[in-house]
Design a protein around this motif. Structure first.
Motif, short mmCIF file in Angstrom:
data_model
loop_
_atom_site.label_atom_id
_atom_site.label_comp_id
_atom_site.label_asym_id
_atom_site.label_seq_id
_atom_site.Cartn_x
_atom_site.Cartn_y
_atom_site.Cartn_z
N GLY A 190 0.82 -1.21 0.00
CA GLY A 190 0.00 0.00 0.00
C GLY A 190 0.85 1.26 0.00
O GLY A 190 0.43 2.30 -0.51
N GLN A 191 2.06 1.17 0.55
CA GLN A 191 2.97 2.32 0.57
C GLN A 191 3.40 2.68 -0.84
O GLN A 191 3.42 3.84 -1.23
CB GLN A 191 4.20 2.00 1.43
CG GLN A 191 3.88 1.85 2.90
CD GLN A 191 3.56 3.19 3.54
OE1 GLN A 191 4.32 4.13 3.39
NE2 GLN A 191 2.44 3.27 4.22
N ALA A 200 0.41 4.11 -2.68
CA ALA A 200 0.15 5.51 -2.30
C ALA A 200 1.12 6.43 -3.03
O ALA A 200 0.72 7.46 -3.58
CB ALA A 200 0.28 5.67 -0.80
N GLY A 201 2.41 6.03 -3.06
CA GLY A 201 3.41 6.85 -3.74
C GLY A 201 3.11 6.98 -5.23
O GLY A 201 3.11 8.08 -5.78
N THR A 204 11.59 7.24 -7.43
CA THR A 204 11.30 8.19 -6.35
C THR A 204 10.54 7.50 -5.22
O THR A 204 10.83 7.71 -4.04
CB THR A 204 10.48 9.38 -6.88
OG1 THR A 204 11.12 9.88 -8.05
CG2 THR A 204 10.37 10.47 -5.85
N ARG A 217 12.95 5.41 -3.29
CA ARG A 217 13.92 6.19 -2.53
C ARG A 217 13.28 6.90 -1.34
O ARG A 217 13.82 6.89 -0.25
CB ARG A 217 14.56 7.21 -3.49
CG ARG A 217 15.70 8.03 -2.92
CD ARG A 217 16.41 8.79 -4.04
NE ARG A 217 15.49 9.60 -4.83
CZ ARG A 217 15.07 10.81 -4.46
NH1 ARG A 217 15.49 11.36 -3.36
NH2 ARG A 217 14.23 11.48 -5.23
N ARG A 218 12.12 7.49 -1.57
CA ARG A 218 11.54 8.32 -0.51
C ARG A 218 10.56 7.57 0.38
O ARG A 218 10.37 7.93 1.54
CB ARG A 218 10.83 9.54 -1.14
CG ARG A 218 11.74 10.52 -1.85
CD ARG A 218 12.81 11.10 -0.92
NE ARG A 218 12.27 11.62 0.34
CZ ARG A 218 11.84 12.84 0.51
NH1 ARG A 218 11.88 13.68 -0.48
NH2 ARG A 218 11.36 13.22 1.68
N VAL A 219 9.92 6.55 -0.16
CA VAL A 219 8.85 5.90 0.60
C VAL A 219 9.26 4.50 1.09
O VAL A 219 9.20 4.21 2.28
CB VAL A 219 7.56 5.81 -0.25
CG1 VAL A 219 6.48 5.05 0.51
CG2 VAL A 219 7.08 7.20 -0.63
N PRO A 263 13.37 4.00 3.03
CA PRO A 263 13.56 4.41 4.43
C PRO A 263 12.92 3.43 5.41
O PRO A 263 13.44 3.20 6.50
CB PRO A 263 12.86 5.77 4.48
CG PRO A 263 12.90 6.28 3.09
CD PRO A 263 12.78 5.07 2.21
N GLN A 264 11.79 2.85 5.02
CA GLN A 264 11.14 1.88 5.90
C GLN A 264 11.84 0.53 5.85
O GLN A 264 11.98 -0.16 6.85
CB GLN A 264 9.67 1.72 5.49
CG GLN A 264 8.89 3.03 5.58
CD GLN A 264 7.44 2.85 5.17
OE1 GLN A 264 6.73 2.04 5.72
NE2 GLN A 264 7.00 3.62 4.18
#
Lengths: 248, 487
Positions: free
Chosen positions: B388-389, B392-393, B402, B405-407, B410-411
């Motif tokens: 889902g992450q 969403a992105g 992107t 890298r951003r979503v 990091p997790q």
């Protein structure tokens, strides 16, 4: 990228979608006009969410054409990332980015897509948070918010890229009952502002109140559609009557 | 003494090498570069391979290689006007290095045998060895072969000692057990697991001089002779110079001086307390620890790059990239690290004709191996982030890169960090396996030390303590950083 009639925001023709051998959508035809609010109702497994996910191509189309905001999603040369900036989507489980603050969640797309400078994006985000009633939560982390607050942040995040169309995928289904109202109010406000919306929902009262048109889906097909008064007041199909008798 | 089994091991390694080469999909060409024999050795530098520790022929004292072989080759080099660069590789490794032309010659207390003469050219014999039996110092019951009835004795695997013990075991009714090196054999006798040891007499004599707790009880049996070896048909001028030099040292008396120095020397009066051992061995062990950390650091860095790259391949939509990553992981997870180390150090040079130094081979082995595990850690980390992450992105119009890298990353990094720390510790410990290719890391240094002082237990205790301290310090540091950056 042929533009269809100016008024038609979404044009779906003969849409089919299969997962393996399981055909979930069996040929849908839908036209949605600018500023129209369409609610999609129906039993679980009827294909409502899949239909919604085909409108921004989170799910690949198996057959048929989908034209959104003038972009033909079946055309390989269409830049999906560009198209998706015109279509906001709100998920059942919010899908906020847990490693970012509320403000960062909202600012991410405008800044990464270079639509706005950081300062402008921040100003926009603060404005959007105010609009959904969460101005005081800018620096909170998603984990610190209630379900209703999370969903309102998610809506603000979708609005940050300034979409023409909003898709809501059972946006209140994962919420505690007392939080449903606050989210529906935000959606209601958006409708009042003239946003084109497709809302998959189990909230019949909301659909009756807000929708310009209600679509009833079952088994991958559109069984019946009409104004809320027609569909809820005088359903023509047996399948529709059967469903409504159970949920109303 | 030194064995025939070695050669089987050598062939096995080559077979595995070939197998891996085929599996890797590249064609092996046996192009070991032939050296041009030069007319004279004067001014030349030759690389000489030797055992890590085979006291009194080669061992380390205060970190310096010394022993009969070392004195002999250095004196001969000086006598004949050439230079030597000694590589302490281990016995098996030295012979494999000679076969793959990584070294020019080998002097390692090696018996001249028919099998070896098929692949090496030997010098004139420089030492006559023979097997002798020894028992624990306080043992008064065993004084000859006839006292061995019903007992167990120990001998070095594949050695002449083992051959000799086996040849008389039926006559005297005893059992022969085989172990890998002298120090452990002596410990076995002292611990009472075996009543006697059959070993080469110079090795035994040296050990007894070093107070290893044994005494010899029989005369030496007539045995084989040791020779210096070059690869078949290679470096004939070096062999000739060795023979000339040896003859000159013998007639000049220096040869006998060397033997007396090591075989008749009175017991050295080293500090025999634990702290004496600690302070004597610490400089060498610290040097080893430095190399251990260097190899670990380099390997983990490269493994991280490989892991991230192949990890992304694994979650990519391209079937080709996923296939490449899967093949990489299967190969390096599906074969033992030890075989990989042998392959990169001995196998690859034989296939390519390009020699490779031991640090490079070691780091290559560890990083490719750890990279395979890192790949799985990265894949697992990425896949454990809620889909889902990504949705969403992507629904916001962000591209794949992107969103990653951003979503997602990091997790994922947060999820991966404990596994990364774990892999780091594993790789640090795996460096000890590189001792087999002669990489002078911590375990190797420990082996060197107990092989010449015969204090196996205490030395290994110090080595283990060093690993323990370093690993726990690094783990604590990593966990602190993890908490700090991944809250």
């Amino acid at each position: 990228m042929s533009k269809t009639s100016v008024d038609s925001k979404v044009s779906v023709k003969g849409l089919r979608k299969s997962f393996g051998s399981n055909e979930v959508l069996k040929g849908l035809n839908v036209e949605i006009m600018e500023g129209e609010v369409v609610c999609v109702i129906g039993p679980s497994g009827s294909g409502k969410s899949t239909f919604l996910r085909c409108l921004n191509k989170l799910d690949e189309l198996s057959a048929g054409t989908v034209i959104v905001d003038g972009f033909n999603l079946g055309d390989k040369t269409v830049d999906l990332n560009e198209v998706r900036q015109h279509i906001g989507m709100v998920f059942q489980h919010f899908n906020l980015f847990p490693h970012m603050t509320v403000l960062q969640n909202i600012m991410l797309a405008p800044v990464e897509l270079k639509k706005e400078s950081k300062a402008d994006a921040r100003a926009t985000a603060v404005k959007l948070l105010d609009r959904v009633g969460l101005a005081d939560k800018a620096d909170a982390r998603p984990a610190q918010l209630s379900g209703g607050q999370k969903q309102r942040v998610a809506i603000a995040r979708s609005l940050a890229v300034n979409p023409d169309i909003m898709l809501f995928d059972e946006a209140t289904s994962a919420l505690d009952p007392e939080m449903v109202g606050e989210v529906l109010q935000v959606i209601r406000d958006l409708a009042a502002d003239g946003m084109t919306m497709v809302v998959v929902t189990h909230e019949m009262g909301f659909a009756r109140e807000v929708a310009d048109r209600v679509i009833f889906m079952a088994d991958g097909l559109i069984v019946e559609e009409g104004t809320p008064a027609e569909l809820f007041g005088n359903p023509q199909q047996e399948r529709t009557q059967d469903f409504l008798s159970k949920v109303l | 003494m030194r064995n025939i089994v070695t050669f089987r091991a050598g062939k096995f390694t080559v077979a595995v090498t070939a197998l891996l080469a085929l599996a890797g999909g590249f064609v092996g060409v046996n192009a070991a570069a032939a050296r041009q024999p030069s007319a004279a050795v004067t001014g030349e530098t030759y690389v000489i391979g030797t055992d890590t520790t085979f006291a009194p022929f080669e061992y380390r004292e205060d970190g310096e290689l010394t022993g009969i072989d070392m004195d002999l080759i250095r004196d001969i080099a000086e006598n004949q006007g050439f230079s030597v660069e000694i590589k302490s590789l281990g016995f098996d490794a030295a012979l494999q290095a000679l076969q793959s032309n990584q070294v020019d010659g080998v002097i390692a207390g090696m018996s001249i045998t028919d099998e070896r003469e098929l692949i090496f050219d030997f010098s004139d014999p420089y030492f006559d060895s023979g097997v002798q039996m020894a028992v624990a110092e306080d043992n008064t019951e065993i004084t000859g072969y006839s006292d061995l009835d019903g007992e167990t004795v120990v001998a070095k695997r594949g050695s002449e000692g083992e051959t000799f013990a086996n040849s008389i075991k039926d006559e005297y009714h005893f059992t022969v057990k085989a172990l890998a090196d002298s120090a452990t054999m002596y410990d076995d006798v002292k611990a009472g697991n075996s009543v006697a040891v059959f070993d080469d007499y110079p090795v035994l004599a040296y050990g007894i001089n070093q107070n290893n707790g044994l005494k010899s009880v029989t005369e030496k049996e007539q045995g084989s002779s040791y020779g210096f070896a070059v690869n078949k048909g290679q470096n004939p001028e070096l062999l000739a110079a060795f023979n000339t030099g040896l003859a000159e040292l013998k007639s000049g008396g220096e040869y006998q001086d060397i033997l007396d120095k090591y075989l008749d020397a009175p017991a050295t009066s080293n500090d025999t307390s634990f702290f004496g051992l600690l302070s004597d061995s610490l400089p060498a062990l610290m040097k080893g620890l430095g190399l251990t950390l260097l190899a670990t650091g380099l390997s983990i860095l490269i493994a991280l790059v490989l892991g991230v790259m192949f990890g992304f391949f694994k979650v990519s939509e391209s079937r080709v990239l996923r296939g490449i990553a899967s093949a990489y992981v299967s190969i390096f997870r599906g074969t033992p690290l030890l075989v990989q180390a042998f392959f990169f150090y001995f196998g690859l040079p034989q296939l390519t004709g390009q020699s490779i130094d031991v640090l490079t081979a070691g780091v290559l082995t560890l990083s490719l191996n750890a990279g395979a595990y890192m790949t799985e850690i990265v894949r697992g980390g990425i896949q454990s982030v809620d889909p889902g992450q990504t949705e969403a992105g992507r629904s916001l119009g962000l591209g794949y890169a992107t969103t990653m890298r951003r979503v997602v990353l990091p997790q994922a990094v947060k999820i991966m960090t404990p596994s990364f720390i774990n892999q780091f510790v594993m790789t640090l410990k795996d460096t000890s396996l590189l001792a087999v290719i002669g990489f002078a890391e911590l375990t190797y240094q420990g082996q060197q030390i107990y092989a010449s002082n015969f204090r196996t237990g205490e030395t290994l205790l110090i080595v283990a303590a060093l690993y323990f301290i370093v690993i726990n310090l690094l783990t604590m540091l990593s966990n602190k950083l993890d908490k700090r950056f991944n809250k």
